[in-house]
Enzyme design. Structure first.
Site, short mmCIF file in Angstrom:
data_model
loop_
_atom_site.label_atom_id
_atom_site.label_comp_id
_atom_site.label_asym_id
_atom_site.label_seq_id
_atom_site.Cartn_x
_atom_site.Cartn_y
_atom_site.Cartn_z
N THR B 207 0.88 -1.15 0.00
CA THR B 207 0.00 0.00 0.00
C THR B 207 0.92 1.20 0.00
O THR B 207 2.05 1.10 0.45
CB THR B 207 -0.84 0.04 1.31
OG1 THR B 207 -1.43 -1.23 1.51
CG2 THR B 207 -1.91 1.10 1.26
N ARG B 235 -12.63 -8.65 -3.97
CA ARG B 235 -12.27 -8.32 -2.58
C ARG B 235 -11.87 -6.84 -2.46
O ARG B 235 -11.09 -6.34 -3.26
CB ARG B 235 -11.12 -9.22 -2.13
CG ARG B 235 -10.60 -8.92 -0.70
CD ARG B 235 -9.30 -8.13 -0.71
NE ARG B 235 -8.76 -7.95 0.62
CZ ARG B 235 -7.71 -7.19 0.90
NH1 ARG B 235 -7.07 -6.57 -0.06
NH2 ARG B 235 -7.29 -7.06 2.14
N VAL B 236 -12.42 -6.16 -1.48
CA VAL B 236 -12.06 -4.78 -1.19
C VAL B 236 -11.42 -4.76 0.19
O VAL B 236 -11.98 -5.29 1.15
CB VAL B 236 -13.31 -3.87 -1.21
CG1 VAL B 236 -12.94 -2.44 -0.82
CG2 VAL B 236 -13.97 -3.89 -2.59
N GLY B 237 -10.23 -4.18 0.28
CA GLY B 237 -9.54 -4.10 1.56
C GLY B 237 -9.87 -2.80 2.28
O GLY B 237 -10.90 -2.16 2.01
N THR B 258 -1.53 0.70 6.52
CA THR B 258 -1.06 -0.36 5.63
C THR B 258 -0.95 -1.65 6.42
O THR B 258 -0.42 -1.66 7.52
CB THR B 258 0.30 0.01 5.00
OG1 THR B 258 0.76 -1.13 4.26
CG2 THR B 258 1.34 0.38 6.05
N GLY B 259 -1.50 -2.72 5.87
CA GLY B 259 -1.44 -3.98 6.60
C GLY B 259 -2.50 -4.93 6.11
O GLY B 259 -3.05 -4.75 5.02
#
Lengths: 341, 341
Positions: B207, B235-237, B258-259
């Protein structure tokens, strides 16, 4: 001397009992015994008012809300989980053509259906959401499926659809979801009539949602919607956004929102209610008032929410003219309402 | 009598200065003079370690981070806005094939690119996000466009793409985004090698993000990503989820995460940092520690975040082995780092 000491002790005692917003207040205002179960539901907030709504419509909406409450209550009264109860409750609202979710969803600019839903388990903080699905009869079950069966929280578009179908969820032909009423609404929206001339249905933010506390002390929340009439460009509102439209945490509360979604995203509304309880020690009622009646009102962000806390207290604040809502508690207290009064 | 009164006043004073976590603490730990500007960036968190990374790679990543910092700094030093600075900064990271955003994005299970981005203005709480776009050179600019030009916060899929194109954002052929390195990563992921045998790149949550405070006192945050290697089902993060991956509020702080995105959504991480400051009076550093090093660690949610508060304090907590990161302040303090030490 003795009098002064007494005065001193009185002041000290007063200070230590200072009724500011501390964690103590929350428990102090809670019922002494947590009810066995609590279920709260909504069917959307908006400009509903007595003079705009026919007696027949009102009767139909009240009956729909009652049927949904009864479905969830039956599960909770039998010792079922808050998650099973809110799913069954929302199935009724999704199946009803009256509410903007599942069958009877509003139409996009292209005349299609794009439904969003989310689900959250307060015991584990697990969550699931789907955005832009088109053929699944019960979007709320697709959200729960993503939560329990996938490693993800949010799936969108054709991928979400494919996942739900691959996992055996019931599919309906697109004609199942369509109603003439929603087509008329789309046509009116497209003809760019003044908002003022639209009837209450056009200015209603259609969403359905449910939150529950079960006898195991577990909270859960879910929300489902067909989105905004005449929406374009794959617009996603607050419903599938965990923290915005839906949030549940056994430590605090379960929340489901309905309203002008963009404001609910920017203000991370559902999580804010929880954070005000957890970090500032507000009661559920105080937190709901702070966000819905003050913060959102200041921004002209229209809508409301339903919530239940870990002690069984409920809140149903809304800053719009009306909100379809209802609740039932194990002690027999129950109600269904539409308008402010 | 007089002594007793003095003792009484001393006790009263002590009570009113009780050093619990109040709003005062936050300002007490802040620098006495707010810096003219602050910029903090990240390029992803993950299992980066000195023994797994070549000297050449390390040099390239450090140079990329420095170039991004320089681009944003030039704007802030000239009195530009935090929003312009973070957008220019992220353009550099999106254009670099090293980082998982824009060019060099990871590949989905289908071998395609699906990019997400979000943008938030701390002065107004306006926000924008796009999910699943495929041909826009700078997804972060698509997110800013949604924020400033549309009535919506989040657009997804083809609709988001269409909106960005219709508004004149630069389009690139899909081949522009693809790199051989990402194809090799996808193939390795598909062959289901053990995680332990993957190099640091496969176990990195790619990211990019930036947060800034400008001389007008305005905060802004933005995040951009190509998502997860081998992702399926749309898929949406956390990146396009306002409150999860990105949040900014002039009253508190600006945050970019970010992760492992699912954990960041469930814990509404970016908004939690702000809520701990606003509602519990924690400092930025305390809030970052509470969420990243305690709450996420307890859930095995890997990752980190960068943040700057309204006083110019910065925090860059991460619980993974490494996080590509850098910062620059108007007082000349600056740095770029990868590993924990």
């Amino acid at each position: 001397m003795k009098n002064l000491l007494v005065a001193f002790l009185v002041i000290l005692f007063t200070l230590s009992c200072n009724p500011t917003t501390t964690q103590e207040d929350m428990t102090a205002t809670a019922p002494t015994v947590r009810p066995d179960y609590v279920l709260v539901i909504h069917g959307g907030a908006g400009a509903m008012s007595r003079d705009k709504m026919s007696a027949e419509d009102e009767k139909a909406y009240r009956a729909g809300l009652q049927q949904a409450l009864d479905a969830g209550k039956a599960i909770l009264a039998n010792g079922g989980t808050s998650m099973d109860a809110i799913e069954a409750t929302i199935h009724i609202l999704e199946d009803s053509p009256l509410f903007n979710a599942g069958r009877g969803s509003v139409l996009t600019n292209a005349g299609t259906i794009e439904m969003d839903a989310s689900f959250m388990d307060g015991a584990t903080l697990n969550a699931g959401a789907v955005a832009g699905i088109k053929t699944i009869r019960h979007p709320v079950s697709a959200a729960r499926l993503v939560m329990t069966e996938s490693p993800h929280v949010m799936l969108s578009g054709q991928g979400a659809e494919d996942y739900a179908v691959a996992n055996g969820l019931e599919v309906k032909d697109t004609s199942y979801f369509h109603t003439d009423r929603r087509l008329r609404q789309l046509n009116r929206a497209k003809s760019k009539e003044e908002t003022a001339s639209l009837d209450w249905e056009e200015s209603k933010y259609g969403t359905v949602g449910a939150v529950a506390l079960d006898k195991h002390g577990n909270l859960a929340a879910a929300t489902s919607t067909g989105g905004m009439t005449n929406k374009r460009y794959g617009r996603v509102g607050d419903v599938p956004i965990i923290g915005a439209g839906t949030y549940a945490n056994n430590a605090t509360c379960a929340v489901s929102c309905t309203g002008h979604g963009e404001y609910f995203i920017r203000n991370v509304v559902a999580h804010s209610i929880s954070a005000l309880m957890e970090y500032k020690g507000l009661s559920l009622a105080e937190a709901g008032d702070e966000i819905v009646m003050k913060k959102l009102v200041a921004q002209e962000g229209s809508g409301g929410l339903i919530a239940v806390d870990h002690q069984g207290n409920i809140a149903m604040p809304f800053n719009s003219a009306g909100m379809f809502r209802g609740f039932v508690k194990s002690d027999g207290e129950t109600g269904v309402a539409i308008y402010r009064d």
